[in-house]
Design a protein around this motif. Structure first.
Motif, mmCIF file in Angstrom:
data_model
loop_
_atom_site.group_PDB
_atom_site.id
_atom_site.type_symbol
_atom_site.label_atom_id
_atom_site.label_comp_id
_atom_site.label_asym_id
_atom_site.label_seq_id
_atom_site.Cartn_x
_atom_site.Cartn_y
_atom_site.Cartn_z
ATOM 1 N N VAL A 124 10.253 -5.922 26.181
ATOM 2 C CA VAL A 124 10.732 -7.311 26.197
ATOM 3 C C VAL A 124 12.240 -7.368 26.005
ATOM 4 O O VAL A 124 12.793 -6.685 25.144
ATOM 5 C CB VAL A 124 10.064 -8.130 25.050
ATOM 6 C CG1 VAL A 124 10.586 -9.573 25.058
ATOM 7 C CG2 VAL A 124 8.557 -8.097 25.165
ATOM 8 N N LEU A 125 12.913 -8.202 26.821
ATOM 9 C CA LEU A 125 14.317 -8.546 26.568
ATOM 10 C C LEU A 125 14.358 -10.036 26.239
ATOM 11 O O LEU A 125 13.799 -10.853 26.982
ATOM 12 C CB LEU A 125 15.175 -8.267 27.810
ATOM 13 C CG LEU A 125 16.630 -8.727 27.655
ATOM 14 C CD1 LEU A 125 17.397 -7.824 26.688
ATOM 15 C CD2 LEU A 125 17.348 -8.773 29.007
ATOM 16 N N ALA B 248 12.172 -10.963 17.938
ATOM 17 C CA ALA B 248 12.244 -9.530 18.266
ATOM 18 C C ALA B 248 11.585 -8.719 17.152
ATOM 19 O O ALA B 248 10.789 -7.806 17.396
ATOM 20 C CB ALA B 248 13.695 -9.097 18.451
ATOM 21 N N ASP B 249 11.899 -9.092 15.921
ATOM 22 C CA ASP B 249 11.353 -8.377 14.772
ATOM 23 C C ASP B 249 9.829 -8.470 14.752
ATOM 24 O O ASP B 249 9.133 -7.475 14.502
ATOM 25 C CB ASP B 249 11.950 -8.968 13.497
ATOM 26 C CG ASP B 249 11.586 -8.149 12.283
ATOM 27 O OD1 ASP B 249 11.759 -6.909 12.344
ATOM 28 O OD2 ASP B 249 11.107 -8.726 11.290
ATOM 29 N N GLU B 250 9.310 -9.671 15.054
ATOM 30 C CA GLU B 250 7.851 -9.849 15.038
ATOM 31 C C GLU B 250 7.179 -9.038 16.152
ATOM 32 O O GLU B 250 6.112 -8.457 15.955
ATOM 33 C CB GLU B 250 7.506 -11.342 15.183
ATOM 34 C CG GLU B 250 7.835 -12.133 13.913
ATOM 35 C CD GLU B 250 7.870 -13.654 14.138
ATOM 36 O OE1 GLU B 250 8.200 -14.363 13.174
ATOM 37 O OE2 GLU B 250 7.590 -14.121 15.272
ATOM 38 N N LEU B 251 7.818 -9.019 17.314
ATOM 39 C CA LEU B 251 7.259 -8.236 18.431
ATOM 40 C C LEU B 251 7.304 -6.737 18.122
ATOM 41 O O LEU B 251 6.389 -5.987 18.433
ATOM 42 C CB LEU B 251 8.015 -8.526 19.725
ATOM 43 C CG LEU B 251 7.773 -9.916 20.333
ATOM 44 C CD1 LEU B 251 8.838 -10.242 21.391
ATOM 45 C CD2 LEU B 251 6.383 -9.995 20.961
ATOM 46 N N ARG B 252 8.414 -6.300 17.513
ATOM 47 C CA ARG B 252 8.528 -4.870 17.151
ATOM 48 C C ARG B 252 7.458 -4.486 16.146
ATOM 49 O O ARG B 252 6.908 -3.389 16.200
ATOM 50 C CB ARG B 252 9.925 -4.578 16.586
ATOM 51 C CG ARG B 252 10.994 -4.552 17.661
ATOM 52 C CD ARG B 252 12.390 -4.501 17.060
ATOM 53 N NE ARG B 252 13.420 -4.594 18.097
ATOM 54 C CZ ARG B 252 14.604 -5.151 17.907
ATOM 55 N NH1 ARG B 252 14.917 -5.679 16.732
ATOM 56 N NH2 ARG B 252 15.477 -5.182 18.886
ATOM 57 N N ASP B 253 7.155 -5.416 15.221
ATOM 58 C CA ASP B 253 6.073 -5.148 14.258
ATOM 59 C C ASP B 253 4.752 -4.899 14.974
ATOM 60 O O ASP B 253 3.864 -4.235 14.441
ATOM 61 C CB ASP B 253 5.895 -6.337 13.299
ATOM 62 C CG ASP B 253 6.942 -6.325 12.200
ATOM 63 O OD1 ASP B 253 7.635 -5.286 12.050
ATOM 64 O OD2 ASP B 253 7.092 -7.345 11.499
ATOM 65 N N GLU B 254 4.620 -5.447 16.164
ATOM 66 C CA GLU B 254 3.387 -5.265 16.952
ATOM 67 C C GLU B 254 3.467 -4.025 17.840
ATOM 68 O O GLU B 254 2.649 -3.832 18.730
ATOM 69 C CB GLU B 254 3.118 -6.497 17.826
ATOM 70 C CG GLU B 254 2.852 -7.766 17.045
ATOM 71 C CD GLU B 254 1.563 -7.683 16.210
ATOM 72 O OE1 GLU B 254 0.631 -6.993 16.640
ATOM 73 O OE2 GLU B 254 1.532 -8.293 15.121
ATOM 74 N N GLY B 255 4.504 -3.227 17.651
ATOM 75 C CA GLY B 255 4.615 -1.963 18.383
ATOM 76 C C GLY B 255 5.325 -2.082 19.724
ATOM 77 O O GLY B 255 5.218 -1.183 20.560
ATOM 78 N N MET B 256 6.045 -3.164 19.945
ATOM 79 C CA MET B 256 6.738 -3.308 21.233
ATOM 80 C C MET B 256 8.213 -2.946 21.101
ATOM 81 O O MET B 256 8.823 -3.139 20.053
ATOM 82 C CB MET B 256 6.596 -4.745 21.732
ATOM 83 C CG MET B 256 5.224 -4.998 22.334
ATOM 84 S SD MET B 256 5.059 -6.700 22.816
ATOM 85 C CE MET B 256 3.856 -7.256 21.644
ATOM 86 N N TYR B 257 8.765 -2.416 22.192
ATOM 87 C CA TYR B 257 10.190 -2.091 22.232
ATOM 88 C C TYR B 257 10.916 -3.331 22.762
ATOM 89 O O TYR B 257 10.665 -3.781 23.876
ATOM 90 C CB TYR B 257 10.412 -0.871 23.119
ATOM 91 C CG TYR B 257 11.857 -0.568 23.452
ATOM 92 C CD1 TYR B 257 12.901 -0.906 22.576
ATOM 93 C CD2 TYR B 257 12.185 0.084 24.647
ATOM 94 C CE1 TYR B 257 14.217 -0.622 22.897
ATOM 95 C CE2 TYR B 257 13.496 0.375 24.966
ATOM 96 C CZ TYR B 257 14.517 0.012 24.087
ATOM 97 O OH TYR B 257 15.811 0.282 24.415
ATOM 98 N N VAL B 258 11.800 -3.888 21.944
ATOM 99 C CA VAL B 258 12.445 -5.166 22.266
ATOM 100 C C VAL B 258 13.959 -5.054 22.132
ATOM 101 O O VAL B 258 14.461 -4.449 21.190
ATOM 102 C CB VAL B 258 11.945 -6.280 21.299
ATOM 103 C CG1 VAL B 258 12.513 -7.641 21.721
ATOM 104 C CG2 VAL B 258 10.428 -6.322 21.256
ATOM 105 N N GLU B 259 14.673 -5.601 23.090
ATOM 106 C CA GLU B 259 16.139 -5.689 22.995
ATOM 107 C C GLU B 259 16.555 -7.147 23.176
ATOM 108 O O GLU B 259 15.778 -7.958 23.695
ATOM 109 C CB GLU B 259 16.809 -4.848 24.097
ATOM 110 C CG GLU B 259 16.620 -3.344 23.956
ATOM 111 C CD GLU B 259 17.555 -2.702 22.938
ATOM 112 O OE1 GLU B 259 18.280 -3.434 22.236
ATOM 113 O OE2 GLU B 259 17.533 -1.456 22.834
ATOM 114 N N MET B 260 17.785 -7.468 22.761
ATOM 115 C CA MET B 260 18.343 -8.800 23.007
ATOM 116 C C MET B 260 19.845 -8.678 23.212
ATOM 117 O O MET B 260 20.414 -7.609 22.991
ATOM 118 C CB MET B 260 18.038 -9.735 21.838
ATOM 119 C CG MET B 260 18.631 -9.288 20.507
ATOM 120 S SD MET B 260 18.355 -10.471 19.164
ATOM 121 C CE MET B 260 19.705 -11.627 19.418
#
Ligand code: ATP
Ligand code: MG
Length: 421
Positions: free
Chosen positions: A331-332, A348-360
């Protein structure tokens, strides 16, 4: 002033660092099922640890050690290999006091002052195993099998197992006499190191990198003619077991290994591919009956091997054996004002907690540079947060590949993307 790395050392970055960790991860996975426990020892030891175990006629001890005096005038050495350190740890901590055989492994950097060339560095990494407590041809074969399985798991096929026995103490004594008799008349054909080995440890001549192809070495007496009945029987059992396990091998009567502590079974896996690494050993090991005893400990036999991790990496790169090691962006998050940036950071933090790689994007508020960033990073999803999205509590989610765009309530976004993935 420009700084450069020390000769014979390497930096690993980008995909090279990922390759290194990939190999480490795969090795650890295979080895876990054999019951090997990790031992982590210091990078430097008292110099004597290596001199007493590896032997004072080995190449490592005579030429290759990084030895220095510390400020307290102690002679210390950056470890050139793992076996001596593990043995020291085993003895010092009396790990032999509990019953059963002990299976250990180590993984880490080693240091040898060698001439740097393809597959040969001054700092390199070894993965290795050591098993203490039992002298058994089946154990030797299990050790070899575990190395073979690591290679299989990594997809490495172009390797060859070379194996030999250097016999027990009695066999070696007779063999040393025979070698001395033989080389007596050929001394002028040997290199200076070998002249020295002739008196101290004639078997070491067979392991010489300078002389190995010379006729005088090829024609030297073979250990197989000097084995005691027990040593012969032991080796026969090893070979029969390898056959049964379907591990291809080649008996190399001149294989003696570079360190002093070996007895009976010795082996190497060498690269058998038509490239610059051909013939290099990628893994080497053997049995050592007396190392722990000679080191001042109880009479406990051992067997083990060490892999050169960089050489594994070299061959895997040249054979194209690595899977894709990219970390694909899930996810961006694009954010259109400062307040949205804070919301983006939280999401982003919540998505990362779910194991996703996220940038912004941390700086731009306009769309154009952020879509440019999306082009470069190629995320699976783009989430857009602006003032109106914040006010309605619904964010825009774009599925990049399918070019679909929908608006979703903020609290449903995480589940939505999780389900899609
Ligand atoms: P070689 O015959 O290539 O010098 P060795 O007999 O000195 O190897 P060992 O001490 O048995 O090697 O070490 C086990 C493995 O560690 C080797 O088979 C090799 O893969 C790796 N290795 C040894 N020295 C180096 C080095 N200088 N650079 C990279 N890898 C090395
Ligand atoms: Mg060497």
């Amino acid at each position: 002033m420009s700084y450069q790395k020390v000769k014979g050392t390497q930096d690993f970055y980008n995909v090279e660092a990922k390759k290194f960790r990939y190999i480490e991860k795969e090795i650890r996975q295979v080895i876990a099922n054999y019951g090997f426990e990790e031992v982590i020892t210091p990078i430097f030891e008292n110099t004597d640890v290596f001199v007493r175990t590896s032997g004072d006629t080995s190449d490592i001890v005579t030429k290759e050690m990084y030895t220095f005096l510390d400020k307290g005038d102690r002679s210390l050495t950056l470890r050139p290999e793992g076996t001596a350190s593990i043995a020291r740890c085993f003895l010092e901590n009396k790990l032999y006091a509990t019953p059963g055989i002990k299976k250990y492994f180590y993984f880490g950097p080693m240091f040898r002052y060698e001439r740097p060339q393809a597959g040969r560095y001054r700092e390199f990494n070894q993965f290795g195993v050591e098993i203490y407590g039992e002298s058994s041809p089946y154990l030797d074969c299990e050790v070899i099998l575990s190395a073979y399985k690591v290679f299989n798991n990594l997809g490495i096929k172009k390797i060859k197992l070379k194996i030999n026995t250097i016999g027990d103490f009695e066999s070696r004594k007779q063999y040393a006499i025979a070698l001395q008799n033989y080389f007596k008349n050929h001394l002028d054909e040997l290199c200076d190191d070998c002249k020295n080995r002739y008196t101290k440890n004639p078997m070491r001549i067979l392991d010489c990198k300078v002389d190995s192809k010379k006729e005088v070495l090829v024609n030297a007496p073979k250990i197989s003619d000097f084995l005691t009945i027990e040593a012969k029987e032991y080796f026969k059992n090893v070979i029969d077991t390898l056959k049964y396990l379907n591990i291809p091998y080649e008996i190399d009567p001149n294989l003696v290994r570079g360190l002093d502590y070996y007895t009976d079974t010795v082996f190497e896996f060498i690269i058998d591919d038509d490239n610059e690494f051909k013939g290099l050993a990628i893994c080497a090991g053997g049995r050592y009956a007396d190392m722990i005893k000679n080191f001042g400990g109880p009479d406990i036999p051992g067997v083990g091997y060490a892999f050169g991790v960089e050489r594994v990496m070299n061959i895997m790169t040249s054979e194209n054996l690595f899977p894709s090691l990219n970390n694909d962006l899930d996810v961006l998050i694009i954010s259109l004002d400062d307040e949205s940036k804070i919301a983006a950071l939280k999401l982003a933090d919540e998505l990362r907690d779910e194991g996703m790689y996220v940038e912004m994007d941390y700086k731009n508020n306009s769309l154009k540079p952020q879509f440019k960033l999306a082009d470069r990073l190629n995320p699976q999803y783009i989430i857009i947060i602006g003032e109106s999205e914040r006010q309605t509590n619904t964010y825009t989610v774009k599925d990049v590949q399918n070019k679909q765009e929908i608006k979703i309530a903020k609290e449903k976004i995480i589940n939505f993307i999780k389900e899609k993935k």
